[in-house]
Design a protein around this motif. Structure first.
Motif, PDB file in Angstrom:
ATOM      1  N   GLU A 120     -68.397  58.863  14.967  1.00 23.86           N
ATOM      2  CA  GLU A 120     -67.061  59.400  14.728  1.00 23.86           C
ATOM      3  C   GLU A 120     -66.498  60.037  15.997  1.00 23.86           C
ATOM      4  O   GLU A 120     -65.326  59.858  16.334  1.00 23.86           O
ATOM      5  N   GLY A 121     -67.351  60.741  16.737  1.00 24.24           N
ATOM      6  CA  GLY A 121     -66.912  61.358  17.991  1.00 24.24           C
ATOM      7  C   GLY A 121     -66.484  60.323  19.011  1.00 24.24           C
ATOM      8  O   GLY A 121     -65.482  60.492  19.713  1.00 24.24           O
ATOM      9  N   LYS A 122     -67.248  59.229  19.087  1.00 29.02           N
ATOM     10  CA  LYS A 122     -66.887  58.137  20.010  1.00 29.02           C
ATOM     11  C   LYS A 122     -65.556  57.518  19.600  1.00 29.02           C
ATOM     12  O   LYS A 122     -64.737  57.161  20.452  1.00 29.02           O
ATOM     13  N   SER A 123     -65.342  57.411  18.300  1.00 35.17           N
ATOM     14  CA  SER A 123     -64.071  56.886  17.802  1.00 35.17           C
ATOM     15  C   SER A 123     -62.917  57.806  18.203  1.00 35.17           C
ATOM     16  O   SER A 123     -61.844  57.336  18.576  1.00 35.17           O
ATOM     17  N   PHE A 124     -63.131  59.109  18.119  1.00 34.81           N
ATOM     18  CA  PHE A 124     -62.100  60.068  18.526  1.00 34.81           C
ATOM     19  C   PHE A 124     -61.777  59.913  20.012  1.00 34.81           C
ATOM     20  O   PHE A 124     -60.620  59.988  20.415  1.00 34.81           O
ATOM     21  N   VAL A 125     -62.811  59.707  20.826  1.00 31.72           N
ATOM     22  CA  VAL A 125     -62.591  59.525  22.267  1.00 31.72           C
ATOM     23  C   VAL A 125     -61.773  58.267  22.516  1.00 31.72           C
ATOM     24  O   VAL A 125     -60.832  58.253  23.314  1.00 31.72           O
ATOM     25  N   ASP A 126     -62.112  57.189  21.816  1.00 31.72           N
ATOM     26  CA  ASP A 126     -61.437  55.911  22.033  1.00 31.72           C
ATOM     27  C   ASP A 126     -60.037  55.858  21.422  1.00 31.72           C
ATOM     28  O   ASP A 126     -59.102  55.331  22.036  1.00 31.72           O
ATOM     29  N   ASN A 127     -59.892  56.393  20.192  1.00 23.13           N
ATOM     30  CA  ASN A 127     -58.648  56.202  19.450  1.00 23.13           C
ATOM     31  C   ASN A 127     -57.849  57.471  19.195  1.00 23.13           C
ATOM     32  O   ASN A 127     -56.708  57.401  18.768  1.00 23.13           O
ATOM     33  N   GLY A 128     -58.473  58.613  19.372  1.00 25.17           N
ATOM     34  CA  GLY A 128     -57.805  59.872  19.040  1.00 25.17           C
ATOM     35  C   GLY A 128     -58.276  60.364  17.681  1.00 25.17           C
ATOM     36  O   GLY A 128     -58.927  59.640  16.927  1.00 25.17           O
ATOM     37  N   SER A 129     -57.947  61.602  17.361  1.00 24.44           N
ATOM     38  CA  SER A 129     -58.358  62.189  16.086  1.00 24.44           C
ATOM     39  C   SER A 129     -57.542  61.564  14.952  1.00 24.44           C
ATOM     40  O   SER A 129     -56.531  60.904  15.163  1.00 24.44           O
ATOM     41  N   TYR A 130     -57.977  61.835  13.724  1.00 31.90           N
ATOM     42  CA  TYR A 130     -57.282  61.280  12.561  1.00 31.90           C
ATOM     43  C   TYR A 130     -55.824  61.727  12.519  1.00 31.90           C
ATOM     44  O   TYR A 130     -54.926  60.934  12.226  1.00 31.90           O
TER      45      TYR A 130
END
Length: 180
Positions: A120-130
């Motif tokens: 989830e943290g990697k996703s936040f780095v790549d795409n931004g927070s929800y």
């Protein structure tokens, strides 16, 4: 001690893999030469031990002692990684050596922490927070709340974006119109 030294040193080749015995022989030899005692000529000379290697037939105790002969100091985490050893087993062997009545080694415990991103943290780095993803989906003219809520993790992002004041809901609009 010199008598024991002479007997053991005559069979030093048998102790080639036992670095603690070779270290003891070297130690006694240095003490006797400092004291002016003569040790028997023809005894094996000190051998420089090869770089410690880990083999399946070696005990972890022996691996640790061999490494300390050459390096004088090792970091268990680095050493276990470099030699493909289980760190917890290596720490157990170190503690076993420390518990012996004779002080073979000294150890200092160090605490280390590593931080690693979750998926989830990697996703936040790549795409931004929800909340950022939802905010980015809202156009200048706005979007219907029901369309916004179809996005992945919309519930989490929507409540956070509302709390931060990033989104506003036009309650006059019948379907809940969201605007930035």
């Amino acid at each position: 001690i010199l008598l024991l030294y002479k007997k053991v040193s005559q069979h030093a080749e048998k102790f080639e893999k036992c670095c603690h015995v070779l270290r003891w022989l070297s130690h006694v030899k240095s003490i006797s030469s400092q004291a002016g005692d003569s040790v028997e000529e023809g005894l094996p000379q000190e051998k420089k031990l090869p770089r410690p290697t880990v083999t399946k037939d070696m005990s972890l105790d022996q691996v640790i002692l061999n490494a300390l002969v050459e390096q004088k100091e090792i970091d268990s985490l680095t050493f276990s990684t470099e030699n493909g050893l289980d760190h917890q087993k290596l720490v157990g062997a170190i503690k076993s050596l420390l518990s012996l009545p004779t002080e073979y080694i000294k150890a200092e415990q160090k605490q280390t922490s590593e931080w690693e991103l979750t998926g989830e943290g990697k996703s936040f780095v790549d795409n931004g927070s929800y909340e950022f993803i939802l905010y980015s989906a809202v156009t200048k003219d706005g979007i219907l709340q029901k369309d916004l809520m179809k996005m992945p993790n919309a519930k989490i992002g929507f409540s956070k974006a509302m709390t931060l004041g990033w989104l506003a809901i036009d309650k006059k609009h019948e379907n809940g119109h969201c605007t930035p």
